[in-house]
Design a protein around this motif. Structure first.
Motif, PDB file in Angstrom:
ATOM      1  N   HIS A   1      63.631  76.638  26.844  1.00  0.00           N
ATOM      2  CA  HIS A   1      64.823  76.684  26.133  1.00  0.00           C
ATOM      3  C   HIS A   1      65.081  78.109  25.713  1.00  0.00           C
ATOM      4  O   HIS A   1      65.876  78.383  25.175  1.00  0.00           O
ATOM      5  N   GLY A   2      64.128  79.219  25.894  1.00  0.00           N
ATOM      6  CA  GLY A   2      64.441  80.468  25.369  1.00  0.00           C
ATOM      7  C   GLY A   2      63.725  80.944  24.258  1.00  0.00           C
ATOM      8  O   GLY A   2      62.950  80.104  23.358  1.00  0.00           O
ATOM      9  N   ASP A   3      64.133  82.264  23.701  1.00  0.00           N
ATOM     10  CA  ASP A   3      63.448  82.843  22.678  1.00  0.00           C
ATOM     11  C   ASP A   3      63.625  82.156  21.107  1.00  0.00           C
ATOM     12  O   ASP A   3      62.693  82.089  20.370  1.00  0.00           O
ATOM     13  N   ALA A   4      64.882  81.659  20.886  1.00  0.00           N
ATOM     14  CA  ALA A   4      65.000  80.958  19.578  1.00  0.00           C
ATOM     15  C   ALA A   4      64.563  79.670  19.550  1.00  0.00           C
ATOM     16  O   ALA A   4      63.558  79.331  18.451  1.00  0.00           O
ATOM     17  N   ALA A   5      64.588  79.085  20.620  1.00  0.00           N
ATOM     18  CA  ALA A   5      63.460  77.584  20.611  1.00  0.00           C
ATOM     19  C   ALA A   5      61.993  77.970  20.381  1.00  0.00           C
ATOM     20  O   ALA A   5      61.223  77.331  19.724  1.00  0.00           O
ATOM     21  N   CYS A   6      61.561  79.007  21.005  1.00  0.00           N
ATOM     22  CA  CYS A   6      59.962  79.590  20.808  1.00  0.00           C
ATOM     23  C   CYS A   6      59.725  79.700  19.397  1.00  0.00           C
ATOM     24  O   CYS A   6      58.942  79.191  18.781  1.00  0.00           O
ATOM     25  N   ASP A   7      60.712  80.571  18.733  1.00  0.00           N
ATOM     26  CA  ASP A   7      60.248  80.925  17.506  1.00  0.00           C
ATOM     27  C   ASP A   7      60.488  79.729  16.565  1.00  0.00           C
ATOM     28  O   ASP A   7      59.581  79.490  15.528  1.00  0.00           O
ATOM     29  N   ALA A   8      61.274  78.957  16.672  1.00  0.00           N
ATOM     30  CA  ALA A   8      61.643  77.472  15.832  1.00  0.00           C
ATOM     31  C   ALA A   8      60.381  76.746  16.051  1.00  0.00           C
ATOM     32  O   ALA A   8      59.664  76.079  15.110  1.00  0.00           O
ATOM     33  N   ALA A   9      59.932  76.551  16.971  1.00  0.00           N
ATOM     34  CA  ALA A   9      58.739  75.647  17.417  1.00  0.00           C
ATOM     35  C   ALA A   9      57.467  76.140  16.970  1.00  0.00           C
ATOM     36  O   ALA A   9      56.716  75.362  16.157  1.00  0.00           O
TER      37      ALA A   9
END
Length: 111
Positions: free
Chosen positions: A46-54
């Motif tokens: 899903h990309g960078d934003a999803a990575c940070d949130a996870a």
């Protein structure tokens, strides 16, 4: 008998504190490793934003200075999660970072 117990009590408490700190260090390494793996999986899809949130989702709010770095690297999506180690309980942050690394096959579709 009571005199010996009173004399040994500080040593027993010191051993309990040392064991508690060792368990806390192991738990912290387990948390950052899992958070980095989950962040890399989410970022790969899903990309960078999803990575940070996870990465932040899998670290509880009781840990200080959580940072998540997500970097796509060719076919591999890498995530690094770090947080500061605490001593005994929340609020006693000694500034020693604990870092976990994760990677996953990059599944992002490029335009």
């Amino acid at each position: 008998m009571a005199f010996e117990f009173v004399g040994m009590l500080p040593f027993i408490l010191l051993i309990v504190v040392a064991v508690w700190q060792c368990v806390l260090i192991g738990y912290a390494y387990s948390l950052v490793g899992n958070a980095a793996d989950e962040a890399a999986r989410e970022g790969a899809v899903h990309g960078d934003a999803a990575c940070d949130a996870a990465g932040r989702k899998y670290i509880s709010g009781g840990w200080d200075n959580v940072t998540v770095n997500c970097t796509p690297s060719g076919n591999l999506y890498k995530a690094t999660v770090s947080m500061n180690l605490r001593v005994l309980f929340r609020g006693f942050d000694i500034g020693v970072p604990i870092t976990g690394h994760g990677g996953s096959l990059n599944e992002l579709e490029e335009d």
